[in-house]
Design an enzyme around this catalytic site. Structure first.
Site, PDB file in Angstrom:
ATOM      1  N   GLU A 172     -50.131  18.958   5.792  1.00 18.95           N
ATOM      2  CA  GLU A 172     -48.819  18.631   5.236  1.00 18.95           C
ATOM      3  C   GLU A 172     -47.852  18.180   6.329  1.00 18.95           C
ATOM      4  O   GLU A 172     -47.033  17.284   6.105  1.00 18.95           O
ATOM      5  CB  GLU A 172     -48.253  19.828   4.474  1.00 18.95           C
ATOM      6  CG  GLU A 172     -48.941  20.096   3.150  1.00 18.95           C
ATOM      7  CD  GLU A 172     -48.875  18.912   2.204  1.00 18.95           C
ATOM      8  OE1 GLU A 172     -47.882  18.143   2.250  1.00 18.95           O
ATOM      9  OE2 GLU A 172     -49.807  18.737   1.425  1.00 18.95           O
ATOM     10  N   TYR A 174     -40.056  20.993   0.592  1.00 18.40           N
ATOM     11  CA  TYR A 174     -41.287  20.316   0.188  1.00 18.40           C
ATOM     12  C   TYR A 174     -42.519  20.987   0.791  1.00 18.40           C
ATOM     13  O   TYR A 174     -43.487  21.301   0.081  1.00 18.40           O
ATOM     14  CB  TYR A 174     -41.283  18.836   0.589  1.00 18.40           C
ATOM     15  CG  TYR A 174     -42.679  18.263   0.516  1.00 18.40           C
ATOM     16  CD1 TYR A 174     -43.229  17.926  -0.718  1.00 18.40           C
ATOM     17  CD2 TYR A 174     -43.473  18.153   1.651  1.00 18.40           C
ATOM     18  CE1 TYR A 174     -44.535  17.475  -0.814  1.00 18.40           C
ATOM     19  CE2 TYR A 174     -44.780  17.699   1.567  1.00 18.40           C
ATOM     20  CZ  TYR A 174     -45.304  17.365   0.335  1.00 18.40           C
ATOM     21  OH  TYR A 174     -46.603  16.936   0.238  1.00 18.40           O
ATOM     22  N   ASP A 234     -43.162  14.878  -3.432  1.00 17.54           N
ATOM     23  CA  ASP A 234     -43.221  13.924  -2.337  1.00 17.54           C
ATOM     24  C   ASP A 234     -42.919  12.533  -2.897  1.00 17.54           C
ATOM     25  O   ASP A 234     -42.622  12.370  -4.090  1.00 17.54           O
ATOM     26  CB  ASP A 234     -44.576  13.984  -1.620  1.00 17.54           C
ATOM     27  CG  ASP A 234     -45.655  13.199  -2.358  1.00 17.54           C
ATOM     28  OD1 ASP A 234     -45.553  13.060  -3.607  1.00 17.54           O
ATOM     29  OD2 ASP A 234     -46.592  12.713  -1.702  1.00 17.54           O
ATOM     30  N   CYS A 278     -51.708  -0.568 -13.408  1.00 19.14           N
ATOM     31  CA  CYS A 278     -51.505   0.063 -14.715  1.00 19.14           C
ATOM     32  C   CYS A 278     -52.774   0.153 -15.554  1.00 19.14           C
ATOM     33  O   CYS A 278     -52.956   1.148 -16.277  1.00 19.14           O
ATOM     34  CB  CYS A 278     -50.409  -0.672 -15.487  1.00 19.14           C
ATOM     35  SG  CYS A 278     -48.765  -0.540 -14.705  1.00 19.14           S
TER      36      CYS A 278
END
Length: 394
Positions: free
Chosen positions: A139, A222, A240, A302
């Site tokens: 992270e 976060y 995020d 998409c």
């Protein structure tokens, strides 16, 4: 001169003002204009106004039930006024401001998690052997840095420092050296500071409690939420850039989220969290992966998206972003580039580096000096006597 009505400024009108309005006469908040007004018409108007009010009392709640909005037909009791002004059960104008229903979120969870189960990348920090420390290291490294650049550094880091105590035993400059060219090297110092705190406060084990994670140096909201969710399977909103973009498009119906995370985004993310802890942790990872692989910032795919049929942005015709300009990141010619060149020399050196060597990395002396001063101020470089510099030992 102000006129009676909704555009009027100043104190609310008096009975005298209402009377003059009924006569079609203008009024002001000072007494001057009324010195020339005859009292007879005013008395007649006031009497007419009182009669109208008495008649309206008989209407009572029926007026409110029919949706009366005229000032002269407004109900007089506070209950009726409350009924007229109470919010209705219409859908909120913006999902980010008002979505709290679990069914809406449930319609997103299953398809995204199912897609993740099939398409998730096999990344080392997602494997069981990574453990909480591996998750935390990833992270720190993944902030503003693509996976492809993180992978080799991450593996070298964990091979050298498999536990927080191993890193804590080294000088902070070694963390900066091992950080390589990942960029934003202050993250290396912060990760070293977190390792020291974990070793001293928690016996060398990454804490499970969100508040304790948040109390570690260098860890913000976060990172604390991400470690608690991905390492311990807890229920937290993990926001995020990728997750924010997915929610902005699928739920809010806009192409991009705001430049900085807003309270409305946090509220929306919390409202969409599955109730079950394990499912919530899976949803956090799945929505993040969807943003990284499919719902990307540019050239979104998409046809591959599991929630394309529900996507508010796609259903609206993919309207172009009309908010503030999105911040682009430049590098060439900036102080960041100069800092990187200076650090590259210091990382390669095992002994202190003379000023003259550092002077050779950049042609512009003022910018070079400013970059070097910034590295010293950030604790990334330690100046020594005799014009020598090295990575920090303490």
């Amino acid at each position: 001169m102000p006129i009676a009505g909704r555009d009027r400024i100043g104190p609310p009108p008096t009975v005298r003002d209402h009377g003059l309005r009924l006569l079609g006469a203008p009024f002001a908040d000072t007494d001057g204009p009324f010195a020339i007004v005859s009292l007879a018409p005013l008395a007649m108007a006031a009497d007419r106004l009182r009669r109208e009010r008495r008649a309206l009392r008989g209407l009572g709640r029926s007026g409110a039930a029919r949706g009366w909005r005229s000032a002269r037909a407004a109900p007089r009791s506070w209950q009726d006024r409350k009924a007229m002004t109470a919010p209705t059960n219409t859908p909120p104008s913006s999902p980010a401001d008002g979505i709290t229903d679990a069914p809406r979120g449930a319609g997103l969870h299953s398809p995204v998690i199912d897609w993740f189960d099939e398409h998730a990348r096999d990344l080392p920090w997602r494997r069981p052997e990574a453990g909480p420390w591996g998750v935390m290291v990833s992270e720190f490294m993944l902030q503003q840095t693509p996976v492809s650049r993180v992978l080799p550094v991450y593996e070298q880091w964990l091979a050298r420092w498999p536990r927080p105590a191993d890193l804590a035993a080294e000088a902070p400059g070694e963390a900066v050296r091992a950080w390589g060219r990942l960029g934003y090297p202050r993250r290396a110092l912060r990760l070293h500071g977190a390792a020291v705190a974990i070793t001293e406060r928690h016996g060398g084990d990454v804490p499970t409690d969100h508040a304790q994670l948040l109390a570690l140096p260098g860890i913000g909201e976060y990172t604390a939420a991400a470690v608690a969710s991905f390492a311990y399977g807890q229920r937290h909103a993990v926001l995020d850039t990728n997750v924010r973009r997915v929610l902005a498009r699928a739920v809010t119906g806009v192409q991009y989220p705001p430049n900085a995370t807003t309270a409305a985004e946090r509220k929306l993310a919390r409202a969409l969290l599955p109730e079950d802890e394990k499912t919530a942790a899976r949803w956090a990872a799945a929505s993040m992966e969807l943003g990284a692989l499919v719902c990307t910032a540019k050239n979104e795919s998409c046809p591959r998206c599991p929630i394309a049929a529900q996507c508010a942005w796609r259903l609206a015709g993919k309207p172009e972003h009309d908010g503030p300009a999105r911040r682009g990141q430049t590098y060439a010619g900036t102080d960041r580039q100069v800092r990187g060149k200076l650090l590259a020399v210091l990382r390669e050196a095992r002994t202190p580096v003379p000023q003259a060597v550092l002077d050779g990395v950049w042609h512009e002396p003022v910018q070079r000096a400013r970059a070097l001063d910034g590295l010293v101020a950030d604790g990334l470089v330690e100046p020594l006597s005799g014009g020598l510099y090295r990575l920090p030992l303490t």
